[in-house]
Design an enzyme around this catalytic site. Structure first.
Site, mmCIF file in Angstrom:
data_model
loop_
_atom_site.group_PDB
_atom_site.id
_atom_site.type_symbol
_atom_site.label_atom_id
_atom_site.label_comp_id
_atom_site.label_asym_id
_atom_site.label_seq_id
_atom_site.Cartn_x
_atom_site.Cartn_y
_atom_site.Cartn_z
ATOM 1 N N ASP A 147 9.559 51.317 26.539
ATOM 2 C CA ASP A 147 8.970 52.264 25.838
ATOM 3 C C ASP A 147 8.343 53.104 26.890
ATOM 4 O O ASP A 147 7.945 54.200 26.464
ATOM 5 C CB ASP A 147 8.228 51.870 24.689
ATOM 6 C CG ASP A 147 8.069 53.010 23.826
ATOM 7 O OD1 ASP A 147 8.923 53.791 23.643
ATOM 8 O OD2 ASP A 147 6.617 53.322 23.309
ATOM 9 N N SER A 154 8.152 58.591 19.796
ATOM 10 C CA SER A 154 9.194 57.676 19.721
ATOM 11 C C SER A 154 9.353 57.491 18.086
ATOM 12 O O SER A 154 8.476 57.420 17.358
ATOM 13 C CB SER A 154 8.816 56.262 20.071
ATOM 14 O OG SER A 154 8.558 56.178 21.407
ATOM 15 N N GLN A 190 17.149 54.155 21.598
ATOM 16 C CA GLN A 190 15.659 54.909 21.239
ATOM 17 C C GLN A 190 15.914 56.196 20.821
ATOM 18 O O GLN A 190 16.691 56.959 21.744
ATOM 19 C CB GLN A 190 14.506 54.778 22.251
ATOM 20 C CG GLN A 190 13.176 55.226 21.540
ATOM 21 C CD GLN A 190 11.819 55.021 22.505
ATOM 22 O OE1 GLN A 190 11.712 55.948 23.118
ATOM 23 N NE2 GLN A 190 11.286 53.977 22.288
#
Length: 287
Positions: A206, A230, A280
């Site tokens: 991430d 996110s 993502q």
């Protein structure tokens, strides 16, 4: 502890409150929200601690529902959805101050011999030691690091090295392909627990993935014109690996529209074997 790798291992070492309930620390940092990779990594630890060690995780799917508050513990509640002959499924809910901030579903697979194998090759299999460290590259360009970035560099649990040189002006980013690639590894040893290495890579996944969305828009390490967060995160783990050994993280953004940008990532080892796939979506709003 002064070693950021040791702090990462400590961060992933959850306190077991009940059979299916765990508590994780959330460090007090000068951030608006808890880092999403931390929550995802801790949630996966909670799931993995309820599964037999001979079944490694093969996939996870997660949603970031609310921003977490730094400095406030997070409770992870695990639901044992299924224990099959070769697959095990767990659902994890992350709760902070009585509110759900994150959901994760993880699947674990008893290793077996495959009928066949193939993969896409990496595009950037260069020597990571030949590339500058991220902090050094930023420091050289700016003539030093601002104190907040210096503190962040000292706490960073991963050595990050961009394959392509960083762009610093709007002219340089104009019409750039929405792609990025970095070499990464933990800055120190992480022990020998395979689950810790899997959760450490989940944490790292991430850190730079949404770079690919921003590359055609603005310099990555200059002032931001967008707030970003996110929204969801998915990973598939194809082969065993160690997060304290070099891995290549190739990232691309196939589309950005409607205030959201999609990013895909592929993680390889130094021999070019694909280890992990990542997808993502992020939210982008003008400041």
């Amino acid at each position: 502890m002064t070693n950021p790798a040791e702090r990462l291992v400590d961060l992933l070492d959850l306190e077991r409150i009940e059979v299916n309930i765990f508590r994780g620390r959330s460090p007090q940092e000068s951030l608006q929200r808890v880092f999403g990779g931390q929550v995802a990594g801790q949630a996966l630890v909670a799931a993995g601690r309820t599964v037999d060690a001979d079944r490694p995780v093969h996939s996870l799917h997660a949603y970031f529902l609310r921003p977490g508050r730094p400095g406030v513990p997070i409770v992870y509640q695990v639901e044992r959805v299924r224990d099959g002959r070769t697959f095990t499924t767990r659902r994890v809910t992350a709760v902070q101050e009585g509110r759900t901030i994150f959901n994760l579903t993880a699947s674990f697979h008893l290793p077996e011999e495959g009928a066949f194998a193939h993969q896409l090759p990496p595009r950037h299999l260069v020597d990571p030691e030949s590339l500058p460290k991220l902090a050094d590259e930023v420091r050289d360009h700016l003539g030093g690091l601002p104190e907040p970035m210096e503190r962040m560099a000292r706490r960073m649990p991963f050595d990050i090295r961009y394959v392509d040189r960083l762009r610093w002006t709007k002219e340089e980013v104009k019409d750039a392909d929405p792609r990025s690639a970095v070499w990464m590894r933990a800055v120190g040893p992480l022990g020998d627990d395979p689950l810790v290495h899997t959760c450490a890579v989940t944490y790292a996944s991430d850190m730079t993935l949404l770079d690919a969305v921003r590359i055609p828009v603005e310099p990555l390490w200059g002032p931001r014109s967008f707030d970003m967060a996110s929204l969801d995160h998915a990973m598939w783990f194809h082969r065993p690996f160690r997060a304290d050994e070099w891995f290549l993280y190739e990232q691309e953004s196939p589309v950005a529209a409607g205030g959201r940008g999609l990013a895909r990532g592929r993680i390889y080892d130094r021999e070019g074997r694909m280890l992990v796939s990542v997808v993502q979506e992020g939210l982008f709003r003008k400041l």
